[in-house]
Write a protein that holds these residues in place. Sequence first.
Motif, mmCIF file in Angstrom:
data_model
loop_
_atom_site.group_PDB
_atom_site.id
_atom_site.type_symbol
_atom_site.label_atom_id
_atom_site.label_comp_id
_atom_site.label_asym_id
_atom_site.label_seq_id
_atom_site.Cartn_x
_atom_site.Cartn_y
_atom_site.Cartn_z
ATOM 1 N N TRP A 1 -32.754 123.896 -17.209
ATOM 2 C CA TRP A 1 -31.615 122.984 -17.092
ATOM 3 C C TRP A 1 -31.497 122.042 -18.292
ATOM 4 C CZ3 TRP A 1 -32.464 121.222 -11.296
ATOM 5 C CH2 TRP A 1 -32.049 122.259 -10.448
ATOM 6 N N PRO A 2 -30.275 121.578 -18.612
ATOM 7 C CA PRO A 2 -30.076 120.664 -19.740
ATOM 8 C C PRO A 2 -30.502 119.231 -19.419
ATOM 9 C CG PRO A 2 -27.986 121.081 -18.641
ATOM 10 C CD PRO A 2 -29.004 121.961 -17.954
ATOM 11 N N ALA A 3 -30.730 118.466 -20.466
ATOM 12 C CA ALA A 3 -31.103 117.062 -20.317
ATOM 13 C C ALA A 3 -29.931 116.249 -19.780
ATOM 14 C CB ALA A 3 -31.544 116.505 -21.659
ATOM 15 N N ILE A 4 -30.254 115.219 -18.996
ATOM 16 C CA ILE A 4 -29.258 114.222 -18.592
ATOM 17 C C ILE A 4 -29.839 112.877 -19.020
ATOM 18 C CG2 ILE A 4 -30.159 114.400 -16.210
ATOM 19 C CD1 ILE A 4 -27.462 113.149 -15.287
ATOM 20 N N VAL A 5 -29.081 112.120 -19.811
ATOM 21 C CA VAL A 5 -29.626 110.889 -20.385
ATOM 22 C C VAL A 5 -28.850 109.640 -19.983
ATOM 23 C CG1 VAL A 5 -30.667 112.104 -22.327
ATOM 24 C CG2 VAL A 5 -28.355 111.196 -22.552
ATOM 25 N N GLU A 6 -27.753 109.836 -19.264
ATOM 26 C CA GLU A 6 -26.989 108.668 -18.803
ATOM 27 C C GLU A 6 -26.650 108.805 -17.337
ATOM 28 O OE1 GLU A 6 -23.441 107.888 -20.980
ATOM 29 O OE2 GLU A 6 -24.519 106.876 -22.602
ATOM 30 N N ASN B 1 -27.045 120.344 -8.156
ATOM 31 C CA ASN B 1 -27.136 119.310 -7.114
ATOM 32 C C ASN B 1 -28.525 118.688 -6.978
ATOM 33 O OD1 ASN B 1 -28.553 121.280 -5.740
ATOM 34 N ND2 ASN B 1 -27.023 121.591 -4.140
ATOM 35 N N PHE B 2 -29.266 118.661 -8.077
ATOM 36 C CA PHE B 2 -30.658 118.173 -8.058
ATOM 37 C C PHE B 2 -31.075 117.869 -9.485
ATOM 38 C CE2 PHE B 2 -35.310 119.580 -7.517
ATOM 39 C CZ PHE B 2 -35.698 118.483 -6.765
ATOM 40 N N LEU B 3 -31.978 116.927 -9.622
ATOM 41 C CA LEU B 3 -32.561 116.643 -10.931
ATOM 42 C C LEU B 3 -34.046 116.979 -10.891
ATOM 43 C CD1 LEU B 3 -30.025 115.250 -11.975
ATOM 44 C CD2 LEU B 3 -31.376 113.240 -12.515
ATOM 45 N N VAL B 4 -34.588 117.321 -12.040
ATOM 46 C CA VAL B 4 -36.039 117.497 -12.138
ATOM 47 C C VAL B 4 -36.539 116.745 -13.366
ATOM 48 C CG1 VAL B 4 -36.148 119.743 -10.978
ATOM 49 C CG2 VAL B 4 -35.814 119.666 -13.479
ATOM 50 N N ILE B 5 -37.861 116.595 -13.425
ATOM 51 C CA ILE B 5 -38.530 115.944 -14.550
ATOM 52 C C ILE B 5 -39.306 117.008 -15.325
ATOM 53 C CG2 ILE B 5 -40.412 114.357 -15.147
ATOM 54 C CD1 ILE B 5 -39.514 112.692 -12.642
ATOM 55 N N ASP B 6 -39.172 116.980 -16.641
ATOM 56 C CA ASP B 6 -39.931 117.919 -17.476
ATOM 57 C C ASP B 6 -41.375 117.409 -17.586
ATOM 58 O OD1 ASP B 6 -41.159 119.400 -19.465
ATOM 59 O OD2 ASP B 6 -39.335 119.551 -20.677
ATOM 60 N N LYS C 1 -28.292 113.179 -5.818
ATOM 61 C CA LYS C 1 -28.223 113.032 -7.285
ATOM 62 C C LYS C 1 -27.604 111.698 -7.698
ATOM 63 C CE LYS C 1 -26.003 116.041 -10.204
ATOM 64 N NZ LYS C 1 -25.688 117.339 -10.847
ATOM 65 N N TYR C 2 -28.265 110.630 -7.294
ATOM 66 C CA TYR C 2 -27.753 109.289 -7.617
ATOM 67 C C TYR C 2 -27.832 108.966 -9.110
ATOM 68 C CZ TYR C 2 -27.141 108.109 -2.711
ATOM 69 O OH TYR C 2 -26.701 108.075 -1.416
ATOM 70 N N THR C 3 -28.793 109.551 -9.782
ATOM 71 C CA THR C 3 -29.000 109.441 -11.248
ATOM 72 C C THR C 3 -29.413 108.052 -11.766
ATOM 73 O OG1 THR C 3 -26.699 109.066 -12.046
ATOM 74 C CG2 THR C 3 -27.357 111.359 -11.655
ATOM 75 N N THR D 1 -47.988 113.614 -14.329
ATOM 76 C CA THR D 1 -46.529 113.650 -14.426
ATOM 77 C C THR D 1 -45.881 113.228 -13.116
ATOM 78 O OG1 THR D 1 -44.686 114.992 -15.191
ATOM 79 C CG2 THR D 1 -46.227 116.072 -13.725
ATOM 80 N N TYR D 2 -44.642 112.868 -13.183
ATOM 81 C CA TYR D 2 -43.875 112.509 -11.986
ATOM 82 C C TYR D 2 -42.937 113.659 -11.631
ATOM 83 C CZ TYR D 2 -45.979 108.003 -11.533
ATOM 84 O OH TYR D 2 -46.895 107.015 -11.294
ATOM 85 N N VAL D 3 -42.567 113.686 -10.328
ATOM 86 C CA VAL D 3 -41.880 114.853 -9.781
ATOM 87 C C VAL D 3 -40.719 114.397 -8.899
ATOM 88 C CG1 VAL D 3 -42.224 116.859 -8.275
ATOM 89 C CG2 VAL D 3 -44.091 116.090 -9.724
ATOM 90 N N VAL D 4 -39.584 115.068 -9.012
ATOM 91 C CA VAL D 4 -38.464 114.793 -8.110
ATOM 92 C C VAL D 4 -38.597 115.704 -6.888
ATOM 93 C CG1 VAL D 4 -35.954 114.643 -7.861
ATOM 94 C CG2 VAL D 4 -37.007 114.249 -10.107
ATOM 95 N N THR D 5 -38.419 115.137 -5.697
ATOM 96 C CA THR D 5 -38.618 115.909 -4.466
ATOM 97 C C THR D 5 -37.322 116.030 -3.657
ATOM 98 O OG1 THR D 5 -39.331 113.989 -3.191
ATOM 99 C CG2 THR D 5 -41.057 115.204 -4.390
ATOM 100 N N GLU D 6 -37.487 116.576 -2.464
ATOM 101 C CA GLU D 6 -36.380 117.037 -1.624
ATOM 102 C C GLU D 6 -35.225 116.050 -1.413
ATOM 103 O OE1 GLU D 6 -37.913 119.130 1.637
ATOM 104 O OE2 GLU D 6 -35.949 119.857 2.253
ATOM 105 N N SER D 7 -35.515 114.785 -1.270
ATOM 106 C CA SER D 7 -34.430 113.871 -0.893
ATOM 107 C C SER D 7 -33.342 113.754 -1.971
ATOM 108 C CB SER D 7 -34.960 112.498 -0.492
ATOM 109 O OG SER D 7 -35.784 111.982 -1.482
ATOM 110 N N CYS D 8 -33.633 114.161 -3.182
ATOM 111 C CA CYS D 8 -32.610 114.143 -4.256
ATOM 112 C C CYS D 8 -31.513 115.190 -4.046
ATOM 113 C CB CYS D 8 -33.290 114.369 -5.610
ATOM 114 S SG CYS D 8 -32.173 114.398 -7.025
ATOM 115 N N ILE D 9 -31.853 116.266 -3.341
ATOM 116 C CA ILE D 9 -30.915 117.389 -3.212
ATOM 117 C C ILE D 9 -29.604 116.953 -2.561
ATOM 118 C CG2 ILE D 9 -30.554 119.660 -2.126
ATOM 119 C CD1 ILE D 9 -33.624 120.078 -2.292
#
Length: 106
Positions: free
Chosen positions: A78-83, A30-35, A12-14, A1-9
């Motif tokens: 957290w809820p899904a973000i798709v756009e 203020n952060f995204l994660v990957i399920d 959140k460019y999306t 799996t892939y993982v979102v790390t610290e620099s996203c905090i």
Amino acid sequence: TYVVTESCIRCKYTDCVDVCPVDCFREGPNFLVIDPDECIDCTLCVAECPVEAIYAEDDVPAGQEHFVALNAELSKKWPAIVERKDALPDAEEWAKVKSKLDQLKK
Ligand code: SF4
Ligand code: F3S
């Protein structure tokens, strides 16, 4: 799996969200994660992130290994973000900050 790390905090460019074929990004304040149960390892999101926040699970930079568990945990909450949407205000300033785990809002 892939993982979102610290620099996203607090950035959140999306851009990552738009390319994911299985919609496995989840959005916090203020952060995204990957399920990890949904990611199919397509690798498409990696190149999209302007702050290089996304890594393969086995390739997470030293000292950031805890983000693997954090993605798993927060993705169930957290809820899904798709756009894609606008980055957070001050994203450019926060993109320069290396250590910002203390800024993470759950
Ligand atoms: Fe989505 Fe592919 Fe990135 Fe996994 S690697 S989060 S499936 S875009
Ligand atoms: Fe975060 Fe990069 Fe996506 S900053 S929201 S992982 S494009």
